[in-house]
Design a protein around this motif. Structure first.
Motif, PDB file in Angstrom:
ATOM      1  N   SER A  14      14.852  49.670 -89.659  1.00  0.00           N
ATOM      2  CA  SER A  14      15.845  48.986 -88.885  1.00  0.00           C
ATOM      3  C   SER A  14      15.530  47.566 -88.642  1.00  0.00           C
ATOM      4  CB  SER A  14      16.037  49.808 -87.384  1.00  0.00           C
ATOM      5  OG  SER A  14      16.304  51.042 -87.491  1.00  0.00           O
ATOM      6  N   GLY A  15      14.289  47.326 -88.557  1.00  0.00           N
ATOM      7  CA  GLY A  15      13.948  45.869 -88.355  1.00  0.00           C
ATOM      8  C   GLY A  15      14.449  44.761 -89.347  1.00  0.00           C
ATOM      9  N   VAL A  16      14.371  45.228 -90.498  1.00  0.00           N
ATOM     10  CA  VAL A  16      15.141  44.310 -91.398  1.00  0.00           C
ATOM     11  C   VAL A  16      16.540  43.876 -91.385  1.00  0.00           C
ATOM     12  CG1 VAL A  16      13.271  45.293 -93.263  1.00  0.00           C
ATOM     13  CG2 VAL A  16      15.482  46.170 -93.073  1.00  0.00           C
ATOM     14  N   GLU A  17      17.197  44.700 -90.564  1.00  0.00           N
ATOM     15  CA  GLU A  17      18.316  44.423 -90.321  1.00  0.00           C
ATOM     16  C   GLU A  17      18.752  43.446 -89.055  1.00  0.00           C
ATOM     17  OE1 GLU A  17      20.155  48.152 -89.463  1.00  0.00           O
ATOM     18  OE2 GLU A  17      19.699  49.075 -91.525  1.00  0.00           O
ATOM     19  N   ARG A  18      17.627  43.007 -88.365  1.00  0.00           N
ATOM     20  CA  ARG A  18      17.670  41.975 -87.480  1.00  0.00           C
ATOM     21  C   ARG A  18      17.612  40.660 -87.715  1.00  0.00           C
ATOM     22  NH1 ARG A  18      19.568  44.963 -82.877  1.00  0.00           N
ATOM     23  NH2 ARG A  18      19.374  46.997 -83.590  1.00  0.00           N
ATOM     24  N   PRO A  19      18.513  39.761 -87.137  1.00  0.00           N
ATOM     25  CA  PRO A  19      18.207  38.454 -87.493  1.00  0.00           C
ATOM     26  C   PRO A  19      16.635  37.853 -87.067  1.00  0.00           C
ATOM     27  CG  PRO A  19      20.278  38.762 -86.412  1.00  0.00           C
ATOM     28  CD  PRO A  19      19.313  40.013 -86.269  1.00  0.00           C
ATOM     29  N   ALA A  20      16.013  36.931 -87.889  1.00  0.00           N
ATOM     30  CA  ALA A  20      14.713  36.804 -87.413  1.00  0.00           C
ATOM     31  C   ALA A  20      14.381  36.268 -86.150  1.00  0.00           C
ATOM     32  CB  ALA A  20      14.339  35.925 -88.883  1.00  0.00           C
ATOM     33  N   GLU A  21      15.533  35.372 -85.701  1.00  0.00           N
ATOM     34  CA  GLU A  21      15.241  34.887 -84.317  1.00  0.00           C
ATOM     35  C   GLU A  21      15.524  35.852 -83.338  1.00  0.00           C
ATOM     36  OE1 GLU A  21      19.434  34.418 -85.839  1.00  0.00           O
ATOM     37  OE2 GLU A  21      17.554  34.140 -86.686  1.00  0.00           O
ATOM     38  N   ASP A  22      16.007  37.302 -83.715  1.00  0.00           N
ATOM     39  CA  ASP A  22      16.154  38.198 -82.808  1.00  0.00           C
ATOM     40  C   ASP A  22      15.048  39.320 -82.934  1.00  0.00           C
ATOM     41  OD1 ASP A  22      17.688  39.474 -80.395  1.00  0.00           O
ATOM     42  OD2 ASP A  22      18.092  40.940 -81.864  1.00  0.00           O
ATOM     43  N   PHE A  23      14.211  39.194 -83.644  1.00  0.00           N
ATOM     44  CA  PHE A  23      13.082  40.493 -84.173  1.00  0.00           C
ATOM     45  C   PHE A  23      12.259  40.459 -83.007  1.00  0.00           C
ATOM     46  CE2 PHE A  23       9.632  42.452 -85.610  1.00  0.00           C
ATOM     47  CZ  PHE A  23      10.042  43.732 -86.279  1.00  0.00           C
ATOM     48  N   GLN A  24      11.655  39.683 -82.536  1.00  0.00           N
ATOM     49  CA  GLN A  24      10.546  39.772 -81.290  1.00  0.00           C
ATOM     50  C   GLN A  24      11.338  40.234 -80.220  1.00  0.00           C
ATOM     51  OE1 GLN A  24       9.581  35.640 -81.604  1.00  0.00           O
ATOM     52  NE2 GLN A  24       7.800  36.070 -82.490  1.00  0.00           N
ATOM     53  N   HIS A 159       1.708  47.109 -86.065  1.00  0.00           N
ATOM     54  CA  HIS A 159       2.851  46.972 -86.796  1.00  0.00           C
ATOM     55  C   HIS A 159       4.000  46.042 -86.576  1.00  0.00           C
ATOM     56  CE1 HIS A 159       1.717  50.504 -89.080  1.00  0.00           C
ATOM     57  NE2 HIS A 159       1.230  51.272 -87.983  1.00  0.00           N
ATOM     58  N   MET A 160       3.948  45.604 -85.272  1.00  0.00           N
ATOM     59  CA  MET A 160       4.970  44.525 -84.629  1.00  0.00           C
ATOM     60  C   MET A 160       4.661  43.104 -85.414  1.00  0.00           C
ATOM     61  SD  MET A 160       5.134  45.896 -80.941  1.00  0.00           S
ATOM     62  CE  MET A 160       6.121  44.422 -80.101  1.00  0.00           C
ATOM     63  N   VAL A 161       3.352  43.078 -85.409  1.00  0.00           N
ATOM     64  CA  VAL A 161       3.062  41.703 -86.052  1.00  0.00           C
ATOM     65  C   VAL A 161       3.406  41.774 -87.701  1.00  0.00           C
ATOM     66  CG1 VAL A 161       1.117  40.329 -86.609  1.00  0.00           C
ATOM     67  CG2 VAL A 161       1.292  41.388 -84.360  1.00  0.00           C
ATOM     68  N   HIS A 162       2.907  42.794 -88.267  1.00  0.00           N
ATOM     69  CA  HIS A 162       3.377  42.866 -89.763  1.00  0.00           C
ATOM     70  C   HIS A 162       4.685  42.873 -89.855  1.00  0.00           C
ATOM     71  CE1 HIS A 162      -0.965  43.488 -89.776  1.00  0.00           C
ATOM     72  NE2 HIS A 162      -0.966  43.148 -91.199  1.00  0.00           N
ATOM     73  N   ALA A 163       5.572  43.850 -89.335  1.00  0.00           N
ATOM     74  CA  ALA A 163       6.710  43.916 -89.345  1.00  0.00           C
ATOM     75  C   ALA A 163       7.646  42.452 -89.080  1.00  0.00           C
ATOM     76  CB  ALA A 163       7.643  45.168 -88.708  1.00  0.00           C
ATOM     77  N   CYS A 164       7.246  41.809 -88.185  1.00  0.00           N
ATOM     78  CA  CYS A 164       7.807  40.469 -87.795  1.00  0.00           C
ATOM     79  C   CYS A 164       7.568  39.411 -89.025  1.00  0.00           C
ATOM     80  CB  CYS A 164       7.211  39.948 -86.597  1.00  0.00           C
ATOM     81  SG  CYS A 164       7.991  38.442 -86.002  1.00  0.00           S
ATOM     82  N   SER A 165       6.350  39.266 -89.515  1.00  0.00           N
ATOM     83  CA  SER A 165       6.247  38.695 -90.637  1.00  0.00           C
ATOM     84  C   SER A 165       6.853  38.752 -91.965  1.00  0.00           C
ATOM     85  CB  SER A 165       4.756  38.643 -91.046  1.00  0.00           C
ATOM     86  OG  SER A 165       4.490  37.757 -92.278  1.00  0.00           O
ATOM     87  N   HIS A 166       7.120  40.205 -91.953  1.00  0.00           N
ATOM     88  CA  HIS A 166       7.932  40.716 -93.146  1.00  0.00           C
ATOM     89  C   HIS A 166       9.431  40.405 -93.180  1.00  0.00           C
ATOM     90  CE1 HIS A 166       9.699  43.113 -96.331  1.00  0.00           C
ATOM     91  NE2 HIS A 166      10.290  43.697 -95.455  1.00  0.00           N
ATOM     92  N   ASN A 167       9.858  40.440 -91.618  1.00  0.00           N
ATOM     93  CA  ASN A 167      11.354  40.421 -91.450  1.00  0.00           C
ATOM     94  C   ASN A 167      11.281  38.693 -91.453  1.00  0.00           C
ATOM     95  OD1 ASN A 167      13.006  38.942 -88.956  1.00  0.00           O
ATOM     96  ND2 ASN A 167      13.742  40.996 -89.609  1.00  0.00           N
ATOM     97  N   PHE A 168      10.462  37.857 -90.924  1.00  0.00           N
ATOM     98  CA  PHE A 168      10.649  36.677 -91.193  1.00  0.00           C
ATOM     99  C   PHE A 168      10.796  35.838 -92.522  1.00  0.00           C
ATOM    100  CE2 PHE A 168       8.789  32.308 -92.203  1.00  0.00           C
ATOM    101  CZ  PHE A 168       9.521  31.566 -90.981  1.00  0.00           C
ATOM    102  N   PHE A 169      10.164  36.276 -93.345  1.00  0.00           N
ATOM    103  CA  PHE A 169      10.311  36.172 -95.042  1.00  0.00           C
ATOM    104  C   PHE A 169      11.482  36.708 -95.577  1.00  0.00           C
ATOM    105  CE2 PHE A 169       5.792  34.876 -94.392  1.00  0.00           C
ATOM    106  CZ  PHE A 169       5.845  33.752 -94.690  1.00  0.00           C
ATOM    107  N   LEU A 170      11.758  37.773 -95.104  1.00  0.00           N
ATOM    108  CA  LEU A 170      13.067  38.499 -95.764  1.00  0.00           C
ATOM    109  C   LEU A 170      14.383  37.585 -95.470  1.00  0.00           C
ATOM    110  CD1 LEU A 170      14.382  41.002 -97.248  1.00  0.00           C
ATOM    111  CD2 LEU A 170      14.599  41.987 -95.033  1.00  0.00           C
TER     112      LEU A 170
END
Length: 317
Positions: A14-24, A159-170
């Motif tokens: 679900s994290g990939v659907e979140r805007p990068a600025e809102d993921f954290q 997993h939060m750290v890695h998912a955040c990085s993935h979301n950022f670049f996506l």
């Protein structure tokens, strides 16, 4: 599936659907179901003890981040976090409650914001020094973090750290580009890394063996902001501005990278089976100009026919 497993699944699915600025903010809200907390800090920067370029505060006034920075050298948790990569540390691990609640850092940094309990986790990529700090806070002194909280936070934070990085670049670092699938990193104008995909670090370490740390090699850092594409140590580097920082992509040089932009465009068109006239119409060139570019490309690539060119471009056996 327990709450922790569901959290990890949501971070990636679900994290990939979140805007990068809102993921954290979103990820920390999800974490509350596993490790209840009243507030949190998510800092990103480098391993030079507290040198963060991005600090977000949730559930507290933003002034709390400034207070943390001012009292950094007096915070007994920081030295322990530096030596315990990925292992959550409770303030009680560093100093007994009785002493902590009498300390100046508690009275001047934590108590004014209502912080009574602290659980933190630091994550560093040793290859480049990129560092992430996650801290959870509770306002009720009678609700300390438990051992189960600590263990759940250890798994979740990773997993939060890695998912955040993935979301950022996506979402932020994938503008339209010929090489949008290449490993990417974000750096400032001095060549200091702010984010990096693991593949980017691995490629850089492979081709620049003496490189280490948070600064990009000078051969790359010195050209950020002045060149959009260049080669370093058999690596191709593409640089694109992102506001006041820069997106970099790198990949191992191939024969096609020796061509000019126009020659690559012609080669790509012809390798798709277009005639000189059709390629010229698509690229806005005269057929004779297409022929000239193709002739020079053949010489650079060491091919002599369309079939050889197609095999090279498309990786045909």
């Amino acid at each position: 599936m327990d709450d922790l497993q569901r959290l990890v699944s949501r971070l990636y699915r679900s994290g990939v659907e979140r805007p990068a600025e809102d993921f954290q903010r979103w990820a920390l809200q999800q974490l509350k179901a596993v490790v209840p907390h009243d507030a949190a800090v998510w800092g990103m920067g480098h391993a030079e003890r507290g040198q963060f370029h991005n600090v977000k505060v949730f559930g507290l006034d933003q002034a709390f981040a400034k207070a943390l920075q001012e009292w950094r050298d007096h915070n007994p948790l920081y030295p322990r976090l530096a030596d315990s990569d990925g292992i959550p540390m409770d303030m009680r691990d560093a100093v007994p409650d009785a002493r902590f609640y009498r300390s100046e850092i508690y009275r001047k940094c934590f108590r004014p914001f209502g912080v009574e309990r602290i659980l933190s986790s630091g994550h560093m990529d040793p290859r480049c020094g990129l560092y992430t700090l996650l801290s959870l806070y509770r306002f009720d002194r009678d609700q300390p973090f438990s051992e189960a909280d600590r263990q759940h936070f250890r798994v979740a934070a990773f997993h939060m750290v890695h998912a955040c990085s993935h979301n950022f670049f996506l979402h932020l670092a994938r503008p339209a580009s010929e090489h949008s699938e290449r490993p990417a990193a974000v750096a400032d104008g001095r060549g200091v890394l702010h984010e990096a995909e693991p593949e980017f670090i691995a490629l850089l370490a492979k081709h620049v063996p003496d490189w280490q740390g948070m600064h990009l090699p000078e051969a790359i850092a010195g050209r950020i902001g002045t060149e959009s594409r260049f080669a370093v140590e058999d690596l191709c580097v593409e640089v694109q501005p992102l506001s006041d920082i820069f997106l970099l992509r790198i990949w191992e040089e191939t024969p096609l990278d020796r061509l000019t932009v126009r020659e690559r465009e012609v080669v790509q068109a012809v390798s798709r089976g277009l005639s000189h006239k059709e390629a010229g119409r698509e690229l806005g060139l005269a057929p004779t100009t297409v022929s000239s570019h193709l002739y020079r490309a053949y010489a650079k690539l060491g091919v002599a026919s369309r079939s050889e060119l197609a095999r090279l471009v498309h990786g045909m056996p």
